[in-house]
Motif scaffolding. Structure first.
Motif, PDB file in Angstrom:
ATOM      1  N   LEU A  38       0.824  -1.207   0.000  1.00  0.00           N
ATOM      2  CA  LEU A  38       0.000   0.000   0.000  1.00  0.00           C
ATOM      3  C   LEU A  38       0.864   1.264   0.000  1.00  0.00           C
ATOM      4  CD1 LEU A  38      -3.026  -0.786   2.349  1.00  0.00           C
ATOM      5  CD2 LEU A  38      -3.016  -0.521  -0.129  1.00  0.00           C
ATOM      6  N   LYS A  39       1.994   1.230   0.684  1.00  0.00           N
ATOM      7  CA  LYS A  39       2.894   2.388   0.641  1.00  0.00           C
ATOM      8  C   LYS A  39       3.369   2.636  -0.776  1.00  0.00           C
ATOM      9  CE  LYS A  39       4.549   1.946   5.407  1.00  0.00           C
ATOM     10  NZ  LYS A  39       5.663   1.535   6.290  1.00  0.00           N
ATOM     11  N   ARG A  40       3.703   1.557  -1.458  1.00  0.00           N
ATOM     12  CA  ARG A  40       4.162   1.689  -2.845  1.00  0.00           C
ATOM     13  C   ARG A  40       3.035   2.163  -3.763  1.00  0.00           C
ATOM     14  NH1 ARG A  40       3.465  -2.184  -6.395  1.00  0.00           N
ATOM     15  NH2 ARG A  40       3.313  -3.795  -4.784  1.00  0.00           N
ATOM     16  N   LEU A  41       1.861   1.576  -3.617  1.00  0.00           N
ATOM     17  CA  LEU A  41       0.748   1.890  -4.510  1.00  0.00           C
ATOM     18  C   LEU A  41       0.163   3.280  -4.268  1.00  0.00           C
ATOM     19  CD1 LEU A  41      -0.998  -1.593  -4.374  1.00  0.00           C
ATOM     20  CD2 LEU A  41       0.068  -0.573  -6.400  1.00  0.00           C
ATOM     21  N   SER A  42       0.270   3.767  -3.039  1.00  0.00           N
ATOM     22  CA  SER A  42      -0.308   5.079  -2.718  1.00  0.00           C
ATOM     23  C   SER A  42       0.666   6.236  -2.938  1.00  0.00           C
ATOM     24  CB  SER A  42      -0.794   5.100  -1.258  1.00  0.00           C
ATOM     25  OG  SER A  42       0.295   4.908  -0.362  1.00  0.00           O
ATOM     26  N   ALA A  43       1.919   5.921  -3.183  1.00  0.00           N
ATOM     27  CA  ALA A  43       2.927   6.975  -3.372  1.00  0.00           C
ATOM     28  C   ALA A  43       2.561   7.872  -4.548  1.00  0.00           C
ATOM     29  CB  ALA A  43       4.304   6.341  -3.601  1.00  0.00           C
ATOM     30  N   GLY A  44       2.475   9.170  -4.270  1.00  0.00           N
ATOM     31  CA  GLY A  44       2.165  10.130  -5.312  1.00  0.00           C
ATOM     32  C   GLY A  44       0.700  10.195  -5.694  1.00  0.00           C
ATOM     33  N   ARG A  45      -0.152   9.444  -5.006  1.00  0.00           N
ATOM     34  CA  ARG A  45      -1.583   9.453  -5.313  1.00  0.00           C
ATOM     35  C   ARG A  45      -2.316  10.453  -4.419  1.00  0.00           C
ATOM     36  NH1 ARG A  45       0.624   6.096  -8.409  1.00  0.00           N
ATOM     37  NH2 ARG A  45      -0.526   4.341  -9.348  1.00  0.00           N
ATOM     38  N   ARG A  46      -3.577  10.669  -4.717  1.00  0.00           N
ATOM     39  CA  ARG A  46      -4.397  11.597  -3.929  1.00  0.00           C
ATOM     40  C   ARG A  46      -5.030  10.901  -2.723  1.00  0.00           C
ATOM     41  NH1 ARG A  46      -8.500  14.536  -7.868  1.00  0.00           N
ATOM     42  NH2 ARG A  46      -8.997  15.542  -5.871  1.00  0.00           N
ATOM     43  N   TRP A  47      -4.885   9.592  -2.624  1.00  0.00           N
ATOM     44  CA  TRP A  47      -5.478   8.857  -1.507  1.00  0.00           C
ATOM     45  C   TRP A  47      -4.402   8.415  -0.526  1.00  0.00           C
ATOM     46  CZ3 TRP A  47      -4.087   3.627  -1.031  1.00  0.00           C
ATOM     47  CH2 TRP A  47      -3.530   3.022  -2.149  1.00  0.00           C
ATOM     48  N   ARG A  48      -4.829   8.222   0.696  1.00  0.00           N
ATOM     49  CA  ARG A  48      -3.929   7.744   1.750  1.00  0.00           C
ATOM     50  C   ARG A  48      -4.513   6.473   2.359  1.00  0.00           C
ATOM     51  NH1 ARG A  48      -5.953   8.569   6.852  1.00  0.00           N
ATOM     52  NH2 ARG A  48      -7.881   9.797   6.879  1.00  0.00           N
ATOM     53  N   PHE A  49      -3.666   5.740   3.088  1.00  0.00           N
ATOM     54  CA  PHE A  49      -4.175   4.553   3.766  1.00  0.00           C
ATOM     55  C   PHE A  49      -3.825   4.580   5.238  1.00  0.00           C
ATOM     56  CE2 PHE A  49       0.129   2.948   3.240  1.00  0.00           C
ATOM     57  CZ  PHE A  49       0.304   2.028   4.267  1.00  0.00           C
ATOM     58  N   THR A  50      -4.620   3.861   6.022  1.00  0.00           N
ATOM     59  CA  THR A  50      -4.400   3.701   7.456  1.00  0.00           C
ATOM     60  C   THR A  50      -4.455   2.220   7.786  1.00  0.00           C
ATOM     61  OG1 THR A  50      -5.323   5.853   8.070  1.00  0.00           O
ATOM     62  CG2 THR A  50      -5.366   4.145   9.751  1.00  0.00           C
ATOM     63  N   GLU A  51      -3.576   1.800   8.674  1.00  0.00           N
ATOM     64  CA  GLU A  51      -3.578   0.414   9.149  1.00  0.00           C
ATOM     65  C   GLU A  51      -4.273   0.361  10.502  1.00  0.00           C
ATOM     66  OE1 GLU A  51      -0.343  -2.895  10.722  1.00  0.00           O
ATOM     67  OE2 GLU A  51       0.283  -1.505   9.137  1.00  0.00           O
ATOM     68  N   ILE A  52      -5.352  -0.396  10.578  1.00  0.00           N
ATOM     69  CA  ILE A  52      -6.087  -0.608  11.822  1.00  0.00           C
ATOM     70  C   ILE A  52      -5.670  -1.952  12.390  1.00  0.00           C
ATOM     71  CG2 ILE A  52      -8.370  -0.863  12.869  1.00  0.00           C
ATOM     72  CD1 ILE A  52      -7.807   1.951  11.913  1.00  0.00           C
TER      73      ILE A  52
END
Length: 418
Positions: free
Chosen positions: A185-199
């Motif tokens: 997810l860090k790789r896929l979200s890099a430079g994107r407009r979305w972010r992720f959170t780990e619960i």
């Protein structure tokens, strides 16, 4: 830390809608109050029978099955593209999981990791093709991230477990697919407009529609205690039968962090509102007391009492340990009669992991409680009583005919005792 206002035009997409977390997120998102979503879409591979859904209905809710994340990005994209409102999705809650036959945390773990990383990547790539408004993605992980699976090799965890703790050492780091999912997810979200959170919960207490989730601890416990009550109806005073804790002294006294699926669902949704949280932020979640945790000693008697049983502590020194899985397997020939007697959903007992019950009641004889301070500092203060979480899960299982109606079970219990 700022939150997204409820007036934002948001659409939720839940992968793994038939599981313990995905179903709970749907249920919470469908609640009429404190709901930031205009539409909610739930996805599962296998269909959920309408009588098992136990979900409220509302406009803008879609539940789609046949979404096989193992099929590849093109096929998943085609499947998703036919769903109403998919192009408006803003928030994704990923609670999908696959355990290929013959795999575990100890055997076949490379296959387990490869499959679960691949389905996550497939989901992200398909969603990105269809959902230009994507702003948030949540990933659920768990206690494996703190090395709970490998205490014999790396030693006991430092408690309370904190999100800032380093990853466990190699070669065991490579066996934890949660790490690989987070890295993806860090790789896929890099430079994107979305972010992720780990619960990150530990033991989740809850209901699974259909009852076919083998790793649902509360289901295994509810079936075991209701089966034991039914079979051992003749007891002592007032017909109440005593039952030993089916585990060791160490596991009876060890502290751990549990969370009800409702609190867990609220945690995922709350995290989606934290608009200024850094990408990849991790949050421990739980209903147990922050830092101190709970033990089986704190709740065993109450859980047994719910089923008309007197819960006793673990065996005394020199006595054999009472095994829940051993008891259930010893009386396996009686399972079908038990199901028929109470008109239960067939074959649920056969799909329940009794070994998993033994692991958490006997082998987990070490403190593993979480530090819950970080999410509290971000404003999440949801807490519910842990025993009540079990009672609510048992009630849902009754409604879904996974375990007997308590009133019927206890009335037959009392009539036999008399």
């Amino acid at each position: 830390m700022s939150q997204a206002p409820n007036t934002v035009d948001r659409v939720a997409l839940v992968f793994g809608a038939s599981g313990i977390t995905g179903w709970a997120i749907l249920r919470e998102a469908l609640h009429p109050t404190n709901n930031p979503f205009r539409c909610i879409i739930g996805l599962s591979n296998h269909p959920i029978h309408p009588l098992q859904r136990l979900l409220p209905d509302r406009d803008g809710f879609t539940l789609a099955s046949g979404v096989n994340l193992s099929a590849g990005v093109d096929e998943v994209t085609t499947k998703l593209s036919s769903i109403d409102n998919i192009g408006d999705v803003t928030d994704v809650f990923f609670a999908a999981y696959i355990q290929p036959p013959g795999t575990s945390d100890f055997e076949g773990y490379e296959v387990l990791k490869e499959v679960n990383v691949r389905i996550l990547e497939t989901a992200v790539l398909a969603v990105e093709r269809l959902c230009p408004r994507l702003r948030f993605w949540s990933l659920q992980t768990g206690g494996k991230s703190y090395g709970f699976t490998f205490i014999r090799e790396i030693g006991l965890p430092k408690v309370p477990c904190d999100e800032s703790d380093p990853r466990i050492a190699q070669p065991f780091e490579d066996q934890v697919f949660y790490y690989a999912q987070s890295d993806a997810l860090k790789r896929l979200s890099a430079g994107r407009r979305w972010r992720f959170t780990e619960i990150r919960p530990d033991l989740v207490i809850g209901f699974v529609p259909g009852g076919k989730n083998a790793m649902n601890f509360a289901q295994a416990l509810g079936l075991f205690l209701s089966f034991y009550t039914d079979r051992e109806a003749r007891g002592g005073a007032a017909g109440w039968k005593a039952i030993r804790f089916p585990g060791t002294v160490g596991s009876y006294n060890a502290c751990h962090t549990e969370i009800g699926q409702e609190t867990l669902a609220r945690a995922h949704i709350y995290a989606s509102n934290l608009t200024t949280a850094p990408n990849g932020e991790i949050y421990n979640v739980g209903d147990s007391p922050p830092i101190t945790g709970l033990s089986w000693r704190d709740k065993w008697a109450a859980l047994c009492g719910h089923f008309g049983l007197v819960g006793l502590g673990p065996p005394e020194e020199g006595e054999a340990i009472f095994s829940a899985s051993g008891y259930m397997m010893q009386h396996q020939s009686e399972w079908k009669g038990f199901e028929e007697k109470y008109s239960l959903l067939p074959s649920v007992i056969q799909h329940t992991s009794w070994e998993f019950l033994d692991v958490l009641l006997s082998l987990a004889a070490f403190d593993r409680q979480y530090n819950l301070s970080k999410f509290a500092a971000a404003g999440f203060h949801e807490r519910t009583d842990v025993a009540q979480n079990y009672f609510e899960a048992f009630q849902l299982m009754e409604d879904a005919k996974i375990i007997p109606r308590l009133s019927l079970l206890l009335s037959l219990h009392e009539s036999v005792a008399v």
